[in-house]
Write a protein that holds these residues in place. Structure first.
Motif, PDB file in Angstrom:
ATOM      1  N   ASN A 266       0.832  -1.217   0.000  1.00 45.65           N
ATOM      2  CA  ASN A 266       0.000   0.000   0.000  1.00 45.65           C
ATOM      3  C   ASN A 266       0.856   1.253   0.000  1.00 45.65           C
ATOM      4  O   ASN A 266       0.511   2.247  -0.644  1.00 45.65           O
ATOM      5  CB  ASN A 266      -0.953   0.004   1.196  1.00 45.65           C
ATOM      6  CG  ASN A 266      -2.084  -0.975   1.010  1.00 45.65           C
ATOM      7  OD1 ASN A 266      -2.450  -1.316  -0.116  1.00 45.65           O
ATOM      8  ND2 ASN A 266      -2.640  -1.456   2.108  1.00 45.65           N
ATOM      9  N   ARG A 267       1.975   1.244   0.709  1.00 43.96           N
ATOM     10  CA  ARG A 267       2.876   2.399   0.707  1.00 43.96           C
ATOM     11  C   ARG A 267       3.454   2.637  -0.686  1.00 43.96           C
ATOM     12  O   ARG A 267       3.556   3.771  -1.138  1.00 43.96           O
ATOM     13  CB  ARG A 267       4.006   2.208   1.720  1.00 43.96           C
ATOM     14  CG  ARG A 267       3.599   2.619   3.115  1.00 43.96           C
ATOM     15  CD  ARG A 267       4.779   2.563   4.072  1.00 43.96           C
ATOM     16  NE  ARG A 267       4.365   1.630   5.105  1.00 43.96           N
ATOM     17  CZ  ARG A 267       5.051   0.587   5.523  1.00 43.96           C
ATOM     18  NH1 ARG A 267       6.230   0.332   5.061  1.00 43.96           N
ATOM     19  NH2 ARG A 267       4.570  -0.200   6.447  1.00 43.96           N
TER      20      ARG A 267
ATOM     21  N   TRP B  90       0.820   4.154  -2.861  1.00 42.25           N
ATOM     22  CA  TRP B  90       0.613   5.571  -2.515  1.00 42.25           C
ATOM     23  C   TRP B  90       1.686   6.434  -3.174  1.00 42.25           C
ATOM     24  O   TRP B  90       1.386   7.457  -3.777  1.00 42.25           O
ATOM     25  CB  TRP B  90       0.626   5.750  -0.994  1.00 42.25           C
ATOM     26  CG  TRP B  90       0.387   7.165  -0.585  1.00 42.25           C
ATOM     27  CD1 TRP B  90      -0.815   7.757  -0.346  1.00 42.25           C
ATOM     28  CD2 TRP B  90       1.368   8.189  -0.382  1.00 42.25           C
ATOM     29  NE1 TRP B  90      -0.645   9.074  -0.012  1.00 42.25           N
ATOM     30  CE2 TRP B  90       0.693   9.366  -0.026  1.00 42.25           C
ATOM     31  CE3 TRP B  90       2.760   8.213  -0.470  1.00 42.25           C
ATOM     32  CZ2 TRP B  90       1.348  10.554   0.243  1.00 42.25           C
ATOM     33  CZ3 TRP B  90       3.408   9.401  -0.202  1.00 42.25           C
ATOM     34  CH2 TRP B  90       2.714  10.548   0.147  1.00 42.25           C
TER      35      TRP B  90
END
Length: 106
Positions: A71-72, A75
């Motif tokens: 997810n990082r 992003w």
């Protein structure tokens, strides 16, 4: 955090480097090289297998990203990536490069 690089006023223009030099995209793909850099990396043979057995026990070989790490990365990609050649089908009419067919999170 200490400042580094050269100071900039405003935002860089798309297609320009941080020094304000226009990028000539007809010269792509661009390559970079490093002096005195020794990567602790895995060489992969044509069958997608490691070419060296000592690579199999390296932390980077046995660890992966968890859901939070993936997810990082997504992003950062959504906020900062301006070009992804793996989505540029017009640039590769005969098919995308092989690295584009592999998972981004292996």
């Amino acid at each position: 955090m200490p400042a580094c690089g050269m100071p900039m006023t405003g935002q860089p223009k798309e297609g320009h480097t941080s020094k304000g030099v226009k990028t000539d995209w007809t010269k792509a793909p661009f390559t970079a090289s490093y002096r005195k850099f020794n990567a602790n990396a895995n060489k992969v043979g044509p069958n997608s297998k490691s070419t060296s057995p000592e690579n199999e026990n390296q932390p980077w070989s046995t660890q992966g990203l968890d859901a939070a790490g993936r997810n990082r990365i997504r992003w950062v990609q959504n906020k900062h990536m301006i070009y992804n050649y793996c989505n540029d089908y017009s640039r590769f009419p005969n098919g995308l490069p092989v690295e584009c067919t592999r998972s981004r999170f292996l």
